[in-house]
Design an enzyme around this catalytic site. Structure first.
Site, PDB file in Angstrom:
ATOM      1  N   LYS A  75      15.962   3.650 -37.349  1.00 10.41           N
ATOM      2  CA  LYS A  75      17.351   4.022 -37.037  1.00 10.41           C
ATOM      3  C   LYS A  75      18.195   3.919 -38.306  1.00 10.41           C
ATOM      4  O   LYS A  75      18.044   2.957 -39.072  1.00 10.41           O
ATOM      5  CB  LYS A  75      17.884   3.082 -35.945  1.00 10.41           C
ATOM      6  CG  LYS A  75      19.267   3.449 -35.412  1.00 10.41           C
ATOM      7  CD  LYS A  75      19.659   2.490 -34.285  1.00 10.41           C
ATOM      8  CE  LYS A  75      20.993   2.827 -33.651  1.00 10.41           C
ATOM      9  NZ  LYS A  75      21.353   1.899 -32.563  1.00 10.41           N
ATOM     10  N   SER A 150      22.794   4.160 -28.281  1.00 10.22           N
ATOM     11  CA  SER A 150      23.019   4.855 -29.538  1.00 10.22           C
ATOM     12  C   SER A 150      21.753   5.159 -30.332  1.00 10.22           C
ATOM     13  O   SER A 150      21.785   5.979 -31.227  1.00 10.22           O
ATOM     14  CB  SER A 150      23.959   4.029 -30.413  1.00 10.22           C
ATOM     15  OG  SER A 150      23.333   2.793 -30.752  1.00 10.22           O
ATOM     16  N   SER A 174      21.586  -0.072 -26.356  1.00  9.48           N
ATOM     17  CA  SER A 174      21.208   1.065 -27.202  1.00  9.48           C
ATOM     18  C   SER A 174      19.725   1.253 -27.476  1.00  9.48           C
ATOM     19  O   SER A 174      19.345   2.257 -28.068  1.00  9.48           O
ATOM     20  CB  SER A 174      21.935   0.981 -28.537  1.00  9.48           C
ATOM     21  OG  SER A 174      23.224   1.476 -28.376  1.00  9.48           O
TER      22      SER A 174
HETATM   23  N1  GLN Z   1      26.744   2.137 -25.489  1.00  9.46           N
HETATM   24  C1  GLN Z   1      27.223   0.855 -25.906  1.00  9.46           C
HETATM   25  C2  GLN Z   1      28.386   1.035 -26.851  1.00  9.46           C
HETATM   26  O1  GLN Z   1      28.814   2.113 -26.986  1.00  9.46           O
HETATM   27  C3  GLN Z   1      26.127   0.083 -26.540  1.00  9.46           C
HETATM   28  C4  GLN Z   1      25.828   0.533 -27.906  1.00  9.46           C
HETATM   29  C5  GLN Z   1      24.758  -0.263 -28.564  1.00  9.46           C
HETATM   30  O2  GLN Z   1      24.011  -0.989 -27.903  1.00  9.46           O
HETATM   31  N2  GLN Z   1      24.742  -0.177 -29.871  1.00  9.46           N
HETATM   32  O3  GLN Z   1      28.887   0.132 -27.437  1.00  9.46           O
END
Ligand code: GLN
Length: 485
Positions: A75, A150, A174
């Site tokens: 990532k 994400s 995420s």
């Molecule tokens: N979807 C969540 C957010 O927008 C979690 C994102 C993540 O785990 N990095 O913060």
């Protein structure tokens, strides 16, 4: 593409070379990227060099580890020395880290082949990978749909076969939510099990790096390689790391029965009926495998989402203060003075969602509102932890759906941040309590889209969630289906 063990076997028996395996992944990337857009940066030359080094070792009769010669995606919020690390943000467009993150260093030391940096929501803020400043990643099962986020690029790359395994980060879901959307396995470790050194910070009290794989075993093998104490991360835990993949059994019939708790609050409003049905069947299957099923109430669970959306933006507002046009990446030219350089750089460099979070976080931390928002959210966080502590007095692991729905259409939720946030309803409490969680495929909806089962463990009980997910996986065929790309 084969599993890590199969590929390892082929390498040591000299049936295939690491260069051949790597070339296969690079060819797949070339063929699929016009559709999937999982990668922001493909490091083909470096990957082939790494593969040649592994082949040289094998030729010299040296022993190689399980990950040697295995193509891996990273990532793009993990620092890779000499290789752009953008966090899918314009503000880091030109950022080339002068150092290596601990996790990627561990992979390099293990002889893994790093094929490239995968797409994400800008600074890991989002649930669909649509907040990337560069490209929208497609779901391999239906390219008109999102891969989740994400870590959408890492999940799609593994699901599409562009690499064998990949690394993601999970602050509120995420890793698990995109794993669920893309029909792969994703594991968020206990907070502190994996070093965050070199992970670009979003919300430091929640962020954790973890693995994606097409099987539970592959995922466990990658976790093994990245877990462990690191003096460069002050929140790193000094603990013995068990051999996660060594003791996997195809059922749950141990001397003492595995007690599995079903969190009743996760089966309420907002849960898609097809997801509910698949998860209910999966729970029945766990019982067949020998587990004892209990129902567990976690009454504070539903306050996870509101407290997360105070705590995470608060931490983000502090963490993202460092992008000021001086230290890293983008600087907007022609400013008259320092303040206008700061504001113009940040106004052009950050996307809408990142700005929204910085504003929410700054507001929640401001003198007049700190007690009402930030402090309150921290208290709720404690209540959620207590819910889990109580639950783990009665059971070994907990299960929930990973996400309330299957993958939605690209563009469907981009104008409504709240509906986007609701994706993380079942994953967020796990981060707030610092616990490990895994998502394993447990079915498909009528459109052929994957569904995920979340298994949550007590602190440092990755072994148990891996065992439950493994036994379930081995007794079903969901993980054998491949997207038709
Ligand atoms: N979807 C969540 C957010 O927008 C979690 C994102 C993540 O785990 N990095 O913060």
């Amino acid at each position: 593409m084969a599993s890590i063990r199969e590929l390892h076997e082929q390498l040591v028996k000299k049936e295939r070379s690491a260069v051949e395996i790597t070339q296969e992944a690079l060819d797949k990337i070339q063929a699929l990227e016009p559709k999937l857009h999982s990668f922001l940066h493909v490091t083909a030359q470096q990957a082939l060099e790494q593969a040649r080094a592994v082949d040289a070792k094998i030729a010299a009769g040296e022993e190689i580890g399980l990950l040697a010669g295995i193509p891996i995606g990273i990532k793009d919020n993990m620092c890779t020395k000499g290789i752009p690390t953008t966090c899918a943000s314009r503000i880091l467009e030109n950022f080339v880290p002068p150092y290596e993150s601990t996790v990627t260093q561990k992979l390099l030391d293990a002889g893994a082949v790093t094929v490239g940096k995968t797409n994400l929501d800008e600074f890991a803020m989002g649930s669909s990978t649509e907040n990337s400043a560069y490209q929208v990643t497609a779901n391999p099962w239906d390219v008109t749909r999102v891969p989740g986020g994400s870590s959408g690029g890492s999940a799609a790359a593994v699901a599409g076969g562009e690499c064998v395994v990949s690394l993601g980060s999970d602050t509120g879901g995420s890793i698990r939510q995109p794993a669920s959307f893309c029909g792969v396995v994703g594991l968020k470790p206990t907070y502190g099990l994996v070093s965050r050194y070199g992970l670009v910070a979003y919300a430091s009290s929640l962020d954790q790096i973890g693995p994606f794989g097409r099987s539970v075993e592959d995922t466990a093998i990658l976790l093994q390689a990245i877990a462990g104490y690191d003096s460069k991360d002050s929140t790193s835990l000094k603990v013995e790391i068990p051999d996660y993949a060594a003791t996997l059994k195809p059922d749950l019939k141990a001397r003492r029965k595995m007690r599995i708790g079903v969190i009743t609050e996760t089966f309420g409003e907002g849960l898609d009926s097809v997801v509910e049905e698949a998860v209910t069947k999966a729970i029945a299957q766990l019982q067949v495998l020998g587990a004892e099923i209990h129902t567990i109430s976690c009454p504070s669970f539903r306050y996870g989402l509101p407290s997360y959306y105070i705590i995470a933006p608060s931490e983000a507002s502090a963490n993202l203060a460092r992008y000021d046009g001086v230290k890293y990446g983008l600087r907007t030219p022609d400013a008259d003075n320092l303040l206008s350089m700061y504001t113009r750089t940040r106004a052009t460099g950050f996307g809408t969602e990142v700005k929204r979070r910085i504003m929410i976080g700054t507001y929640a931390l401001s003198a007049g509102y700190y007690d009402a928002y930030y402090l309150k959210a921290q208290k709720v966080r404690t209540l959620i932890k207590q819910d889990f502590e109580n639950a783990f007095k009665q059971v070994d692991v907990l299960v929930t759906p990973t996400a309330p729905t299957t993958a939605f259409k690209a563009g469907e939720k981009t104008t409504d941040p709240l509906s986007m946030y609701l994706n993380d309803l079942m994953t967020i409490p796990v981060n707030l309590a610092g616990l490990p969680g895994i998502s394993v495929p447990c079915g498909f909806d009528d459109n052929g889209l994957p569904i995920g089962l979340q298994v949550i463990g007590n602190v440092l009980r990755e072994d148990q969630i891996i065992q439950v997910a493994y036994a379930y996986e081995q007794s079903t065929n969901w993980h054998l289906r491949q997207p038709a790309l």
